[in-house]
Scaffold this motif. Structure first.
Motif, PDB file in Angstrom:
ATOM      1  N   GLU A  29       0.767  -1.321  -0.026  1.00 34.67           N
ATOM      2  CA  GLU A  29       0.031   0.187   0.027  1.00 34.67           C
ATOM      3  C   GLU A  29       0.888   1.253  -0.086  1.00 34.67           C
ATOM      4  OE1 GLU A  29      -0.764  -2.641   2.224  1.00 34.67           O
ATOM      5  OE2 GLU A  29      -2.026  -3.283   0.608  1.00 34.67           O
ATOM      6  N   ALA A  66       5.143   7.880  -4.035  1.00 28.39           N
ATOM      7  CA  ALA A  66       4.266   7.465  -4.924  1.00 28.39           C
ATOM      8  C   ALA A  66       2.787   7.297  -4.225  1.00 28.39           C
ATOM      9  CB  ALA A  66       4.448   6.247  -5.676  1.00 28.39           C
ATOM     10  N   ARG A  67       2.848   6.916  -2.936  1.00 27.09           N
ATOM     11  CA  ARG A  67       1.694   6.614  -2.038  1.00 27.09           C
ATOM     12  C   ARG A  67       0.989   7.948  -1.624  1.00 27.09           C
ATOM     13  NH1 ARG A  67       1.026   5.591   4.257  1.00 27.09           N
ATOM     14  NH2 ARG A  67      -1.409   5.018   4.160  1.00 27.09           N
ATOM     15  N   ARG A  68       1.958   8.887  -1.377  1.00 31.51           N
ATOM     16  CA  ARG A  68       1.607  10.140  -0.768  1.00 31.51           C
ATOM     17  C   ARG A  68       0.971  11.135  -1.782  1.00 31.51           C
ATOM     18  NH1 ARG A  68       5.301  12.254   3.957  1.00 31.51           N
ATOM     19  NH2 ARG A  68       4.896  10.457   5.516  1.00 31.51           N
ATOM     20  N   LEU A  69       1.720  10.714  -3.267  1.00 26.12           N
ATOM     21  CA  LEU A  69       1.080  11.464  -4.386  1.00 26.12           C
ATOM     22  C   LEU A  69       0.126  10.773  -5.195  1.00 26.12           C
ATOM     23  CD1 LEU A  69       4.689  12.870  -5.654  1.00 26.12           C
ATOM     24  CD2 LEU A  69       2.741  14.192  -4.468  1.00 26.12           C
ATOM     25  N   LYS A  70      -0.350   9.567  -4.646  1.00 24.98           N
ATOM     26  CA  LYS A  70      -1.368   8.664  -5.344  1.00 24.98           C
ATOM     27  C   LYS A  70      -1.292   8.636  -6.647  1.00 24.98           C
ATOM     28  CE  LYS A  70      -5.359  10.372  -2.211  1.00 24.98           C
ATOM     29  NZ  LYS A  70      -4.327  10.643  -1.397  1.00 24.98           N
ATOM     30  N   LEU A  71       0.453   8.333  -7.110  1.00 28.64           N
ATOM     31  CA  LEU A  71       0.582   8.213  -8.572  1.00 28.64           C
ATOM     32  C   LEU A  71       0.601   6.653  -9.129  1.00 28.64           C
ATOM     33  CD1 LEU A  71       4.170  10.023  -8.316  1.00 28.64           C
ATOM     34  CD2 LEU A  71       1.789  10.784  -9.435  1.00 28.64           C
ATOM     35  N   PRO A  72       0.048   6.411 -10.192  1.00 27.39           N
ATOM     36  CA  PRO A  72      -0.113   4.963 -10.835  1.00 27.39           C
ATOM     37  C   PRO A  72       1.286   4.158 -10.707  1.00 27.39           C
ATOM     38  CG  PRO A  72      -0.320   6.470 -12.521  1.00 27.39           C
ATOM     39  CD  PRO A  72      -0.169   7.257 -11.242  1.00 27.39           C
ATOM     40  N   ASP A  81       7.192  10.906 -12.988  1.00 27.25           N
ATOM     41  CA  ASP A  81       6.596  10.564 -11.755  1.00 27.25           C
ATOM     42  C   ASP A  81       7.582   9.844 -10.870  1.00 27.25           C
ATOM     43  OD1 ASP A  81       3.907  11.140 -12.887  1.00 27.25           O
ATOM     44  OD2 ASP A  81       3.323   9.197 -13.029  1.00 27.25           O
TER      45      ASP A  81
END
Length: 376
Positions: A29, A66-72, A81
């Motif tokens: 996650e 990536a989690r904090r920025l909600k990046l795929p 990215d």
């Protein structure tokens, strides 16, 4: 047979580099596995109190950012990215390390590097001096690749090799790669249940490299077994012992000390500092292929003469780092070119007494002088 752990004890290993992979630090996650990390920091603090100077090479910035920025795709959908995720995740990652180490009374420092920082000789020496001063002050440096600015041309690409280069720059006697695998096997254990763990490797040769699997178990990190073997080769060239150890358990360092489970790569002997730097380089400007007679001469400590060269590729200048390939195309040595690529191609295969006529000036005797050449 239990692996020989003495190379990693504080008494035998005054300086140790510990590398932590992304899949160990960050869950699916994208959150830090804090409970596990607390146990690792306990191990590190215990060794630190025993007098061991430790540097940490920590992955995880991209996955965390990536989690904090909600990046795929875990922040790896594109270079932009990944860079944004790294910039966002690195500050959080460093803070976590600093807080957990501070709980044990240990000061942390952050160092971010790109490939060029350790490939350029002057910048390498600057990094070495910084690491030496920090560790001498009993500070634990936390090091990562500077993925916020790195591109394909200036990236290590994995923190296994970065850890080996950091060990070289820091003058560390040992490197432990904590990963989602517990060592090198005779075959991929996921596909072959009869695969056997190899506990000790005395030389990373072609047979050992053939056992590598380039993938990662988690799919989260960038390094596989191939990168770990390349890291072992770099570390061993500098005289450092390297171990691949599973981090899939709490207190992974103390568990390794207790069980000895892992693969330990033992150096034959340490190269001089400049030659160790050459051996550890990841970027080269070109190659020279040589015949078997020249290969034997290099093994005997001789310089590479033009007569032994059978081919030249790449574009390089005098003083650039180039690889030397054996007759079968395997990299067997690395060194600083005495001629540029055009001149090298002209004199390849020529006897020394013919060089002046070919080049039109009094030539240097070697393509690569033995003082600027290291056998791999």
């Amino acid at each position: 047979m239990v692996a020989d752990l003495s190379p990693f004890s504080p008494a035998h290993c005054p300086r140790l580099v510990v590398k932590v992979g992304s899949s160990l630090l960050v869950n699916e996650e994208g959150a830090i596995k804090r409970n596990w990390l607390v146990t690792l920091v306990e191990d590190i603090a215990t060794a630190h109190r025993a007098g061991q100077q430790i540097a940490i090479v920590s992955s995880g910035a991209i996955a965390l950012g990536a989690r904090r920025l909600k990046l795929p795709k875990g922040g790896r959908a594109c270079l932009e990215d990944a860079q944004a995720a790294a910039a966002t995740g690195q500050i959080a990652l460093s803070q976590i390390w600093a807080d957990l180490l501070a709980a044990h009374g240990v000061i942390a420092a952050q160092i971010l590097v790109t490939l060029d920082d350790l490939e350029d000789r002057r910048r390498y020496l600057n990094a070495s001096a910084t690491l030496d001063r920090l560790m001498g002050l009993k500070v634990i440096p936390v090091i990562n690749e500077n993925d916020s600015v790195a591109t394909a041309e200036i990236r290590f690409g994995d923190n296994d090799r970065l850890a080996a280069r950091v060990a070289q720059a820091a003058g560390a006697q040992g490197v432990i790669l904590l990963s989602d695998v517990d060592g090198l096997y005779t075959d991929n254990p996921g596909r072959n249940p009869d695969a056997q763990l190899i506990e000790r490797v005395d030389k990373v040769d072609a047979a050992i490299m053939a056992m590598a699997d380039g993938g990662t178990a988690s799919g989260m990190g960038s390094g596989g077994m191939t990168s770990k073997l390349e890291a072992a080769r770099i570390a061993n060239a500098a005289g450092s012992t390297l171990a691949i150890v599973s981090g899939l358990h709490e207190n992974p360092l103390s568990r390794f000390i207790t069980t000895g489970r892992g693969t330990v790569f033992v150096p034959e002997k340490a190269a001089r500092a400049r030659k160790a730097w050459l051996a550890g380089r990841l970027s080269v400007k070109g190659t020279v292929q040589i015949d078997s007679g020249a290969a034997k001469a290099l093994a005997d400590g001789k310089s590479l003469l033009p007569a032994g060269a059978t081919g030249v590729s790449g574009t390089f200048q005098r003083g650039d780092v180039i690889n030397v390939l054996g007759a079968d195309g395997t990299v067997i040595a690395r060194g600083l070119a005495e001629y540029d690529s055009a001149e090298s191609a002209l004199i390849a295969g020529k006897r020394s007494d013919a060089l002046a006529e070919v080049l039109g000036y009094a030539p240097r005797s070697a393509l690569i002088h033995r003082d600027h050449l290291v056998i791999l």
